[in-house]
Design an enzyme around this catalytic site. Structure first.
Site, short mmCIF file in Angstrom:
data_model
loop_
_atom_site.label_atom_id
_atom_site.label_comp_id
_atom_site.label_asym_id
_atom_site.label_seq_id
_atom_site.Cartn_x
_atom_site.Cartn_y
_atom_site.Cartn_z
N ALA A 130 1.01 -5.01 4.87
CA ALA A 130 0.02 -5.16 5.75
C ALA A 130 -1.22 -5.72 5.08
O ALA A 130 -1.29 -5.40 3.80
CB ALA A 130 -0.48 -3.93 6.44
N GLY A 170 4.82 -3.72 4.86
CA GLY A 170 5.24 -4.27 6.03
C GLY A 170 5.77 -5.61 6.08
O GLY A 170 6.53 -5.97 6.99
N GLU A 189 9.18 -4.44 6.14
CA GLU A 189 9.57 -4.07 7.44
C GLU A 189 9.82 -5.24 8.46
O GLU A 189 10.67 -5.10 9.20
CB GLU A 189 8.58 -3.16 7.99
CG GLU A 189 8.41 -1.80 7.01
CD GLU A 189 7.09 -0.92 7.35
OE1 GLU A 189 7.19 0.10 8.03
OE2 GLU A 189 6.24 -1.63 7.11
N GLU A 234 3.79 2.12 0.07
CA GLU A 234 2.84 2.51 0.99
C GLU A 234 2.33 3.86 0.25
O GLU A 234 1.04 4.08 0.23
CB GLU A 234 3.13 2.63 2.23
CG GLU A 234 3.31 1.51 2.97
CD GLU A 234 4.56 0.85 2.90
OE1 GLU A 234 5.03 0.06 3.88
OE2 GLU A 234 5.43 1.13 2.03
N1 T1G Z 1 -3.40 -6.68 1.60
C1 T1G Z 1 -4.54 -7.24 1.36
N2 T1G Z 1 -4.69 -8.07 0.03
C2 T1G Z 1 -3.83 -8.16 -0.72
C3 T1G Z 1 -2.57 -7.52 -0.50
C4 T1G Z 1 -2.33 -6.76 0.74
N3 T1G Z 1 -1.25 -6.12 1.09
N4 T1G Z 1 -1.86 -7.57 -1.51
C5 T1G Z 1 -2.33 -8.27 -2.32
N5 T1G Z 1 -3.70 -8.62 -2.10
C6 T1G Z 1 -4.58 -9.44 -2.72
C7 T1G Z 1 -5.36 -9.02 -3.98
O1 T1G Z 1 -6.17 -8.15 -3.55
C8 T1G Z 1 -5.71 -10.15 -4.63
O2 T1G Z 1 -6.92 -10.52 -4.11
C9 T1G Z 1 -4.71 -11.25 -4.39
O3 T1G Z 1 -4.07 -10.69 -3.12
C10 T1G Z 1 -3.65 -11.38 -5.42
O4 T1G Z 1 -3.05 -10.13 -5.62
C11 T1G Z 1 2.25 -1.26 7.74
C12 T1G Z 1 0.88 0.08 5.80
C13 T1G Z 1 1.99 -8.49 -4.11
C14 T1G Z 1 2.69 -7.50 -6.32
O5 T1G Z 1 1.02 -2.16 -1.51
O6 T1G Z 1 1.16 -4.97 -5.19
O7 T1G Z 1 2.57 -2.79 4.28
O8 T1G Z 1 -8.50 -10.35 -6.10
O9 T1G Z 1 -3.92 -9.88 -7.99
O10 T1G Z 1 -0.70 -9.52 -9.50
O11 T1G Z 1 4.06 -0.34 6.41
O12 T1G Z 1 -0.67 -7.48 -5.04
O13 T1G Z 1 -7.35 -12.61 -5.52
O14 T1G Z 1 -9.23 -11.46 -4.29
O15 T1G Z 1 -2.34 -8.16 -7.13
O16 T1G Z 1 0.49 -11.30 -8.43
C15 T1G Z 1 1.91 -2.62 1.07
C16 T1G Z 1 0.11 -4.80 -2.61
C17 T1G Z 1 0.79 -2.64 2.13
C18 T1G Z 1 1.38 -4.48 -2.13
C19 T1G Z 1 0.97 -9.69 -6.38
N6 T1G Z 1 1.67 -3.34 0.00
N7 T1G Z 1 0.07 -5.79 -3.46
O17 T1G Z 1 0.42 -9.03 -7.52
O18 T1G Z 1 -1.51 -10.56 -7.48
S1 T1G Z 1 0.69 -1.11 3.20
C20 T1G Z 1 1.44 -3.24 -1.35
C21 T1G Z 1 0.62 -6.08 -4.64
C22 T1G Z 1 1.80 -1.47 4.16
C23 T1G Z 1 3.00 -1.19 6.32
C24 T1G Z 1 2.00 -0.79 5.30
C25 T1G Z 1 0.39 -7.04 -5.58
C26 T1G Z 1 1.56 -8.00 -5.38
P1 T1G Z 1 -7.98 -11.24 -4.93
P2 T1G Z 1 -2.78 -9.68 -7.16
P3 T1G Z 1 -0.21 -10.10 -8.56
#
Ligand code: T1G
Ligand code: NAD
Length: 698
Positions: A63, A102, A105, A125
């Site tokens: 998400a 998400g 999912e 999450e």
């Molecule tokens: N939402 C918004 N921005 C995100 C994002 C996300 N989920 N993931 C990454 N970014 C942005 C990050 O801030 C950065 O921005 C850029 O993307 C590159 O990321 C309903 C509730 C995917 C392994 O927890 O673990 O889904 O700094 O520098 O090292 O069930 O990002 O360039 O402006 O980290 O290559 C669950 C979170 C959400 C994964 C890539 N998902 N992301 O790593 O790049 S909750 C996560 C990561 C959810 C649902 C629920 C990592 C990555 P900027 P980065 P990276």
């Protein structure tokens, strides 16, 4: 459709392509685009099957976390996933990169899943203080049972596509062109007249209800004491997956998600997620041309020099390690070798990797052997004269354009740089012990440091898998300045009636792995004693000073390495017991100052320590030593064991309420006005209804 989701039909296959760089986060626009496309595919008579894919490096990584904490625009993710699942035609998803949260999912909403062999799947999450909110707590257990489902949701760790296939979460692994294979697979399904296969109707994971329930019971016991709510709600929802009808389980998941989303723990964890990434954005990156760093020199093979060498060797850099004599060099190389031996013994690396890394190491006692390296990191004794001596030698032997970095903990890098002919090449790279493990790297920018040298440091940090934070020059930079304030607040309470054990217990209860006096005993009391002695000449006699630590050091009680410090240690033990002689010394200090000891509750101890940290943080912001409050939080989270679900001292102050914290500071001013007087920044923020987080510049 919209900018982020396109729709086209190829050979009877509706191809829905998500494109929302950099990680295809499932923002409102992506969700509504997917929902509309699913509706359209279902109604389109030319469509016999559907392929969902993503452009770019990864399938949706979750998400859009930036939307959290705000009213959620509809359709919400679980509605979108349910619409995909309910399609009357078979839906295939093709996954590359990291299908997380998400994103995973959405893949579970499809009827068939293809994945690139190097793809990864995860439900991280819990690391954001929430739980899967797009149906994951109900669909995953249906496919894999309670154990593997809870492994994914409680650890937050991702698994490989191969593992996901073994578990039955993925149907086909792809080595070739994923988009083409996905299209062919969807077309074949249609030709074979294959039917949709909604995951909500699957029950393979419920094959052994007794085992399922036993897993639930076992996991529930494990998460009972978790510091945030999410793990307990995850177990409840996974239990419900087998016990309740699907829609009831989905409703339960939604309610749990809404409860967790705005909890302080979730807000703090979200803050930490973005703070870590924001810290890497510094003004010096703009228009920077990086210095080339292919070879590294390390001077001093003690605690830090050896750890720093291992961090560089692990990243593939050839390292030239310099010591002042053969004995020191041999000790240093043996220490590095022992680190790798332990890593092999624990199965972290294999023997070939150890040999390859040790093969990149060259030891010498000749400083001139650093003549050709691109970067040197100095880690010799924390003494001005020793460091100036080393920098004078480096200035002689290093090639033009090489970077001269110091790992000093406290010393004035401006003064050090001013002693040599190339101050523009001098910078602080402040690692934390053990340097091959701790993620934090403070990049200390001196007045004359070339911006390209700073930018090169941030690029190097990424290669060393470190979390870099920019700091200005002051005594102790960001981390050790905050640490000194934390310790002073603790020392005041020690003198006023508390004990080391009571203060440490309170800070452990707050969430730190160990308390401030345990940390002192681990790191050694002599380092901070050396600092107090160095500052004695300039200390204002009117300022409150606690000499308890000095009295322990005068007796040689430097902590674990001396068998006693604030605690007593049995031979070889790392667990300290209360020391009656230390308590006696404290009582004598109180008597000498006419202090009548009083009790301190855990809450007051925590408030004073956190208040002191946040107030010092506010001063660092006013002085321009820290660029933004979240940088201070990142330093404490990655270098000082600050509990991540608390967000760091500045975020903790925001969550507690700036007025509350400021009033507490004011209530302690009389005890030590120079210390407890709130920094002017508090008033400025409070009167404008703002918070520290408003200064993070997003
Ligand atoms: N939402 C918004 N921005 C995100 C994002 C996300 N989920 N993931 C990454 N970014 C942005 C990050 O801030 C950065 O921005 C850029 O993307 C590159 O990321 C309903 C509730 C995917 C392994 O927890 O673990 O889904 O700094 O520098 O090292 O069930 O990002 O360039 O402006 O980290 O290559 C669950 C979170 C959400 C994964 C890539 N998902 N992301 O790593 O790049 S909750 C996560 C990561 C959810 C649902 C629920 C990592 C990555 P900027 P980065 P990276
Ligand atoms: P240490 O005493 O373990 O090691 C210092 C090493 O430098 C010794 O092996 C010594 O022989 C060597 N040395 C001294 N003079 C030298 C010279 N002229 N040429 C080559 N080698 C020389 O100290 P340490 O704990 O590794 O600390 C090193 C630096 O890192 C200090 O500035 C310290 O403040 C800083 N630091 C320490 C920690 C920590 O937790 N120990 C954390 C961060 C930063």
């Amino acid at each position: 459709m919209n900018d982020h989701v396109t729709y086209e039909v190829q050979d009877g296959v509706a191809v829905l392509t998500i494109s929302h760089p950099p990680v295809n986060a499932l923002s409102f626009s992506v969700r509504s685009g997917l929902f509309e496309a699913a509706e359209r595919a279902d109604a389109d008579p030319t469509v016999r099957s559907v392929l969902i894919r993503a452009a770019g490096r990864t399938f949706p990584a979750g998400a859009d976390v930036r939307e959290f904490g705000k009213p959620r625009a509809k359709p919400i993710l679980s509605t979108v996933v349910a619409r995909i699942e309910a399609l009357s035609k078979p839906v295939v998803v093709a996954v590359q990169g990291t299908a997380l949260g998400g994103g995973f999912e959405v893949a579970l909403g499809a009827h068939y899943r293809l994945a690139a062999r190097n793809a990864r799947f995860g439900l991280p999450e819990v690391g954001l203080g929430v739980l899967p909110g797009g149906g994951g707590t109900q669909r995953v257990p249906r496919l894999v049972g309670a154990g593997p489902a809870l492994d994914l949701m409680l650890s937050g760790k991702s698994i490989s596509a191969e593992k996901a296939k073994d578990l039955g979460l993925v149907d086909v692994l792809v080595d070739g062109d994923l988009a083409a294979e996905g299209l062919a697979f969807a077309r074949d399904l249609a030709e074979k007249g294959a039917q949709p296969r909604p995951t909500c109707d699957r029950r393979e994971g419920f094959a052994d209800p007794a085992a399922y329930q036993a897993e639930i019971t076992a996991r529930r016991a494990k998460v009972a004491k978790a510091r945030i709510e999410a793990p307990r709600r995850i177990v409840d929802c996974v239990e419900a997956a087998m016990l309740l009808p699907f829609e009831a389980g989905i409703a339960m998941e939604r309610a749990a998600f809404d409860d967790c989303e705005n909890s302080d723990g979730a807000r703090a964890l979200r803050h930490a997620f973005f703070a870590e990434r924001r810290a890497a954005k510094v003004p010096e990156l703009k228009g920077a041309s990086l210095r080339e760093v292919k070879t590294i020199g390390v001077v001093g093979a003690g605690t830090m020099g050896t750890g720093i060498s291992v961090a560089c060797l692990d990243a593939g850099f050839p390292v030239t390690l310099v010591e002042r004599d053969e004995a020191g060099l041999i000790r240093g190389v043996e220490r590095i070798d022992a680190i790798y031996e332990r890593a092999v013994a624990r199965g972290r690396i294999d023997a070939a990797t150890r040999d390859a890394r040790m093969g990149l190491l060259t030891g010498t006692t000749r400083m001139e052997d650093l003549g050709a390296v691109d970067l040197v990191i100095e880690a010799v004794f924390e003494e001005v004269s020793v460091k100036e001596g080393v920098f004078a030698q480096l200035d002689q032997v290093m090639k033009p354009g090489a970077i001269l970095a110091t790992n000093t903990s406290y010393l004035d890098i401006n003064a050090l740089a001013a002693t040599i002919s190339r101050p523009q090449d001098v910078v602080g790279y402040h690692f934390f012990s053990p340097a091959n493990i701790m993620k934090l790297l403070e990049i200390v920018v001196a007045d004359k440091t070339d911006p390209n040298v700073v930018a090169t440091g941030f690029a190097l940090a990424r290669k060393l898998r470190k979390v870099p934070v920019r700091a200005g020059v002051t005594d102790g930079f960001i981390g050790n300045r905050i640490l000194a304030a934390y310790r002073l607040a603790a020392d005041f309470m020690l003198e006023d009636g508390a004990t080391p054990a009571r203060i440490d217990a309170a800070m452990r209860a707050y969430g730190f792995p160990v308390g401030p006096y345990q940390v002192l005993d681990i790191a050694g009391l002599d380092i901070s004693w050396a600092r107090r002695k160095r500052l004695a000449a300039t200390r204002d006699p009117a300022h409150r000073y606690v000499a308890i630590g000095d009295h322990l050091c005068e007796r040689g009680w430097f902590g674990q390495k001396a068998g006693r410090g604030y605690y007593l240690y049995e031979e070889g033990s790392r667990v300290g017991t209360e020391d009656p002689e230390v308590l006696e010394i404290i009582a004598e200090e109180r008597a000498a100052k006419g202090i009548t000891p009083r009790d301190f509750s855990a809450e007051e101890i925590q408030a004073r320590c956190l208040g002191a940290m946040a107030n010092e943080g506010a001063r660092l912001l006013e002085e321009g030593v820290a660029l933004r409050p979240s940088d201070i939080d990142v330093v404490l989270l990655f270098g000082y064991g600050f509990p991540r679900w608390r967000g760091g001292p500045m975020m903790a102050a925001d969550l507690r309420g700036l007025l509350t914290v400021e009033n507490e500071l004011k209530s302690w001013v009389e005890e030590a006005p120079e210390f407890w007087t709130p920094a002017p920044l508090w008033d400025e923020l409070i009167k404008n209804g703002r918070h520290f987080s408003d200064l993070n510049g997003d």
